[in-house]
Design an enzyme around this catalytic site. Sequence first.
Site, short mmCIF file in Angstrom:
data_model
loop_
_atom_site.label_atom_id
_atom_site.label_comp_id
_atom_site.label_asym_id
_atom_site.label_seq_id
_atom_site.Cartn_x
_atom_site.Cartn_y
_atom_site.Cartn_z
N SER A 21 0.86 -1.18 0.00
CA SER A 21 0.00 0.00 0.00
C SER A 21 0.90 1.23 0.00
O SER A 21 1.88 1.25 -0.74
CB SER A 21 -0.93 -0.05 1.21
OG SER A 21 -1.82 1.01 1.15
N HIS A 48 -2.70 -1.09 -3.25
CA HIS A 48 -3.87 -0.22 -3.08
C HIS A 48 -3.76 0.91 -4.10
O HIS A 48 -2.76 1.62 -4.13
CB HIS A 48 -3.90 0.37 -1.67
CG HIS A 48 -4.25 -0.64 -0.63
ND1 HIS A 48 -4.19 -0.40 0.70
CD2 HIS A 48 -4.68 -1.92 -0.74
CE1 HIS A 48 -4.55 -1.48 1.38
NE2 HIS A 48 -4.84 -2.42 0.51
N ASP A 139 -4.54 -4.51 6.04
CA ASP A 139 -4.92 -5.37 4.92
C ASP A 139 -3.84 -6.45 4.75
O ASP A 139 -2.65 -6.15 4.82
CB ASP A 139 -5.04 -4.52 3.64
CG ASP A 139 -5.76 -5.29 2.55
OD1 ASP A 139 -6.28 -6.38 2.85
OD2 ASP A 139 -5.82 -4.78 1.41
#
Lengths: 1251, 118
Positions: A21, A48, A139
Site C-alpha cells: 500500500s 492499493h 490489509d
Amino acid sequence: MNTVHQSVSLKPSCVVGIGASAGGLEALQQFLTFLPSNTGMAFVIIQHLAPDHKSMLAGILEKYSAMPVTEIRDGMTIERNHVYMIPPRYNVEIEEDVLHLKEYDLGIINHPIDIFFRSLAAAYENRAVAVILSGTGSDGTSGIRSIKEQNGVIIVQTPESAKFDGMPRNAIATGFVDMVQNPDSIAKEMAHIAASIIESNSRFLLSDQDLMSQIFSILRNVTNINYAYYKQTTILRRIERRLVITHSRNLNEYVTYLNNNPEEAKTLAKEVLIGVTSFFRDSEYFDVLKETVIKHILRSSPREKQIRVWVAGCSTGEEAYSIAILFAEAMEELGFRRDIKIFATDLESDSIASAVRGVYSDNIIEDVSVTRLSKYFTRKGNKYVIHHDIRQMIIFAQHNIFQDPPFGRLDLISCRNVLIYFQTVLQRNLFAIFHKALNDQGYLFLGRSESVIDYDEIFRGVCANEKIFIHNIAGKAPVHEHFAYTMPSFENMLEPIPIQETEDDAEVKHKSAELDTSVLEALMPACVLVNEKNELVRSYGDCSQFLSIPSGDATLDIFMLIRPDLRIAVSTVLKDSREKDEKVSYENVPVRLSENPEHIAIVAQPILDRHGLKTNFTGIAFLRGNAELSGNVEEYRIDTAASKRISDLEQELRLTKDDLRQTVTELESVNAELQAANEELLTANEELQSSNEELQSVNEELYTVNSEYQSKVNELASVNDDMANFLSTTLVGILMVDKELKIRKYTEYISTEFNLADQDIGRSLRYITFNFTTVDLMQQCSQVLSTMDPIEQHCASIAGKTYLIRIAPYLSQEGGKLEKADGADVRDQMTTLQGLVLTFVDTTKQIDDQEQIEEIARALRKAVRTGQEKENFLSQMSHDMRTPMTAISGLTELTLKDASISDSVRDNLEKIKMSSDYLVGLIEEILETSRINAGKIVITSSAVREETVIGSVQTIIEEQMRSAGLHFSVNISGSQNRYVLMDVPHVERVLLNLLSNGIKYTPRGGEVSFNAEVRYANNCAQYTYTIRDTGVGITDSFKQKMFLPFEQDIREGDLHDGAGLGLYICRQLVELMGGSIECESSIGKGSIFTVRLSYSLATEEQIALSAHRAETYEDQVLYGKNILVVDDNRINAEVIIKNLNTKGIHAELASDGQEAVDMFLARGPYHYQAILMDLMMPVKSGEEATTEIRHLPLEDASTIPVIGLTADVTEGVEERCREAGMNSFISKPVESEKLFYMLAELFQKKEQGEQ
Amino acid sequence: MDVLFSELKAWGADTDSAVRLVLGDKGFYYEKLSEFGELKETELLKEALEDKDYNRAFRIAHDLKGVTVTLGLMPLHYAAAAVTEDLREGHHEDLFRDMEILLGEEAAFLKILSRRAV
C-alpha cells in the site's frame, strides 16, 4: 496435444501474492530489481490504488524487472515468470490458474490483499507464497491466516525498512509470519523457495522414522511436550515448511540444524501448536450453539449456581471470547444474569499472552458483526479491545490437556480444531478427560471436521451437523490406556489485568494546621463537624464517649456514630440550627456516659468561612457540666423533641417521596433521551469510523498516485537534462519559436549568426538581427505557418559561411479524454501547430568537401575508364584471336591424322599444335579474367556430397601426378560426407589449378599432398584444403604479388610457361565463394597453399532435389543440366538463373552474342546442354550469335538446343528465330513453368534423336 | 516492404505476378527493383535520342521494355513499349511525347521507391 502440453509447461510452480500500500512503490522497485527472472513462479502484485486514477504502475515497474509486467485482465491465465499487476477499481481472485477481476463497491471498506490471499490459499495451498510490503492499516493480516492454514509461506518486509510499517507490523503480530526481511532479501529468497517447494512434494516419501524420533525427542526436551502422538502429517507439513525457511536440503540437515539451534526447536513447537482461529469461526455453528445449548444451560441452571465452561486449545482467545459474547447476548435476551466462568486454556504461552490482552486488529470486522463490535469491543486506534464485562467472564491459563488435571463440573466444553492435531490414541484420551470433566447432560462443541470416534455412547449428537454433543454420563466408555496427569500448572493462571485506579492527589498539610489541631484536640470540648449529608468530617476534643464505630460496613453517618441515646437530640438540634441558620443549644439533655446518668448541653452552629460566608458544615459541641450557653438556648424535652422529630421526619418523607416521584419521572425521560442519544452516537460513531477508514484508504491511494507522479517527474527531469545537454552541445543551430514567432528555445550554436541572449526568450524573431541577407526568413516562417509544409533552403551568411536552413512546423500531440471502447482505453491523439522549428546546418565544409569529392570522382572515373579500355582491348583481342587459334589447332590436328605427311612436317605440325594449344589456354585465362572483372561469373550452388569434389579432383590429377613422376597423397579428416551446397565446377577449378601448379613446380621424385579438413559449425561445413608440395618454392618478392594478374615468378633457367593469371583466377573465384586463400613457401623446400571455404549444409528439400528424387519426369530431365544464359540485361538474366537453379540446373551467363560464341567455343563440346539466347543485344545479336554457334567446328554445335528470349512478340519473330537456327523462342517475362516445359521437351527430343 | 508493394500496385504495377515470377522471394524482388532504380537506362536512352542514334535507342528501349515487364512495372513497360514502337516504325515525331510519358512514369516509380526504401 501440443497446445495442452504447452499450457501445462507455462503453469507456475507456485504463485506469489505481493500486498503493498502506501510506500509500496519503493519496496516493489527494490523487490523487482533483485528478483531473478527464471524462478518458475508467477507474481501477482496487489497494490492499493486510487479507483478513479489510471495506474501507471505496470509501466513503471516494467523497468525494474526482466519479466513481463502485465496489468491483469479478467479471465487471464497466469504464466510462470510473469508479473501481474492489479488494475484500479477491481479486486483480484485466482481460481486454478485463472485470474478474475471483480469491481468493488466504492462505498465500503475494501481489503483487496486479504481477498486475493484467501483465493490464493484455496487455489495453490502449500504452493502459495504471501509477501506483505510497506503500507498502513492491516490489509493482508486476515489473508495470511488462510495462507498459514494451507501451509503456505508468509514473508513480511521489516518494519524498519518499510516506509509505512502498519501492514508489516500487523502481519507480524499474528505470529504466522515465516520470515521478516528487506525487499531485496525477499526477492533473493524467491528462487530458493521455488526450488524447495517443487522438491518438497517428494521429499518426505523417504522420511526417516529415526530422524523423526530425534525431532520428537528434541521437541520434548525444549517444550516438555511429547509430540509422538500428534498427527504425523501435520507435523511433517510444519517441518517441511521449516526446511524451506531454514534452507535445509533434507531431514537429516534439519535435525542437525535443530540440534545446533534451540530457538528453532521452539519455533517448530510453536508452528506445530499454532492454531488458526477467528471470532465465530463457522458462524452458523455458533448461532446454533447459542440457541440450542447456551440458552438451555442458562435456563436450566439454578440462579446461584456458577455456569462453568472450558475452551480447550483457545489459541489467541477468539473462540473463548466468542462464547462469552454468546452467553452475554443470551442472558440479555432471556432477561436474567448468571455467574459465568469460562476457563480458556492453551499449550502455547505466546497465544495465551495474546488472548489475555484481548486486543485484536481491525480485520476482525470481517468475522464480527457491527452490532457485536459496537457492543462488546472498544476501538482504540486501528485495534479493537474486548469489553471488560466479557473479559471478566474468562480465566486464561497455560494448560496441557494431557498432563495437567482437567477442570471439573463443566456445563460446556468447546474443543474446536484441536483433535485434528492428534492421533487416535490421543483423541481417545481427550474424550476420556472430557467424560470426567463434564456434568451429566453437559455439552461438547467440536470443530467442523472432528468427531467423537469411539465415544459415541457417551457423547451423543444433539446437532450432529454443527458438531454439538450432549454428555451421557451413564454411557459405556471404551476401554483404552489412559495417560496419567503430572504436575498441575495452574500456578500460571493468569488473572484479568487489573484496571489501574486513579490515585487522588495527596492532601497538602501545612505545619500550622497541624499545630492548630493539636491545640484544639487538647483544650476543646468534644465537638464534631458534619457536612450537609450528615457525614462526620472531623472531630475535635475527646469524642470517645459520644461517638463509637458501629459493627457492619464502615460509615461516617453521624447518626450511626453517635450514641443511641443522643441520636434524637443531635438530629433535632442539627435540624433546628440548619433551619434557623443560627446557633441552637439544647440543655439538660439526659445521657448516661458513666454509671450515673447526667445532663449535657448540645450546641449546633452553622460554620462560616474566614470571609464570613456560609459553608455546608455544621459544628456540634457536647458540653458537660454547667457550661454557660448563649444564643438560642432551649430546654431539651425528650417527648417534645421526639414528636417534633417524628413530625419533621414525616414532612421530610413526604417531600422526599414527591422529590423521588419527580426524580423518577425526570430520570425516565432523561433515560429515554439518553438511550436515543446513545443510539445516535453509536450510529455517528460507526459512520465516523467508516469515514475515517475511507479517508485512510484515500490517503494511501493518494500516496501511491503521488509516488507514481514522482517517478514520472524524475523521468521527465532526466529527459529534460538530456534535452538541455543536447541543445547546448549540438553543432546544429536550432531555434524554436511560437506561432507569433516569439523565441521559445535556441541552441548556443545559433548565436554565431543570430544576436541572441537569454533575455531574448519571449521576444519576437522580427526584432532580432541576424546575418542572413539573401533570405527573407520572416516571409518563409509565415509561409510554413500557413501551409504547414517544411521549407529547405541553402543560403550564405555575411561571414561567408553557407547554411542549409530548414523551417518546419512544431507540432504537438495532445491526448484527448479517456474513453472506454470494447473494454480498452482509447486516447484520442490530436496534432496541433504550436510554432516553428528553424534548423541551421553549417554546410560550408560539406560544400568544400563535395567539390573535392567530385574532383576525385572525376579522376577515378577517368582511371576506371582507362582500365576498362585496357581490359576491353585484351578481351576483344582474345575474342578475335580465339577463333583463328582454335581453327589452327583443329586443322593441325586434322593434318596430323594424315599418315602421308613426312616426319619433319609432323614434327613441325606437333610444335604448331603445342604452341597453338598454349595460346588457346592463354586466351581462355585472359577471357576468364575478363569475365571475373566484369562480374559475369555467377556462383551457383547445388546440393552434393561434400567428398564428391575431392574424389573427382583426385581422379583427374592422379594420372598427371604419375606422369610427372611425383608421389601423390590425398587425406580427408573430420568429414561426415554430408550434403552441402557447393558450386562444384568452380571449387574443382581452384583445386585443380593449385594441384597443377604443384605438378608444374615440383621436380620428378618429389611429393605433392592434398588434405581436406572439415569442421561443422553454424549449420555449415567449414573446409580447409591444403595443397603441399616439395617443389622449388616461391621467392619472398613474388609472394607479395603472386595473386595479382599477369604476375609470374620468373627465375633463371625457368622453363615454366603461363600468363600469370592462374592464381589470380583462383583467388577471385575463392573470394566470390566467400572463402580465402593463402600461401606459405620456402625456396627449395616447397609451398603450402591453404584454401578455406564454407558450405551451407543442404536442407532435406535441396537434397531431395539434388538426389534426383524429383517427382516429375520434367524435373529428372532438367536436373544437373548446364545452360548458357545470354542476356545483356543482368536483372532479366538473374531472374532466369534463379528459376533455373530451383530445378538443379547450373547456369553460366554471357552478356552479349559474341561472348556467348566465345564461351561455347571455349568450354568445348557438350559442356552446355542448352542456350537461352536474348535476341536484342549489343555487339552481336542473338540471331547472329546462334547462326555462328551452329557453324562452329564442335560436335554439339549443330544440335545444342537454343531458345530465343524476347520482349518483342511482333509478327515474324518466330520465323526469324528459326532462320537463325534456334529451336524455339519464349516471350518475356519468362515464365518458369513454360521455360521448364520447353527445355524438358527439347532435351527429350535431342536424346531420342541421338539414340 | 508490403507498403512499397501496395504503393506500386496503386501506381499500376503488377507486383503479384512479378513476385510469383521470382518464386515468391520478395526480398530478391525488392533487390532487383532497387538495382533497376539505379540503372538510369532512360538517361542512356535520352542521350541516344539526342545523338539521333536510333539503333542504340531502339536497343535500349527494347531492353527497358523487357526488364520492366519482368519486374511487373507495367506503366514503365507500356511507356517503353511505345518508345520502342516509335523507333521501330520510324515515328520520330511521337518520340518526344512518349519519352515525356516514360520519364514521368520513371520519376513516379523512383519517388515511390525512395519514399518506401526498406
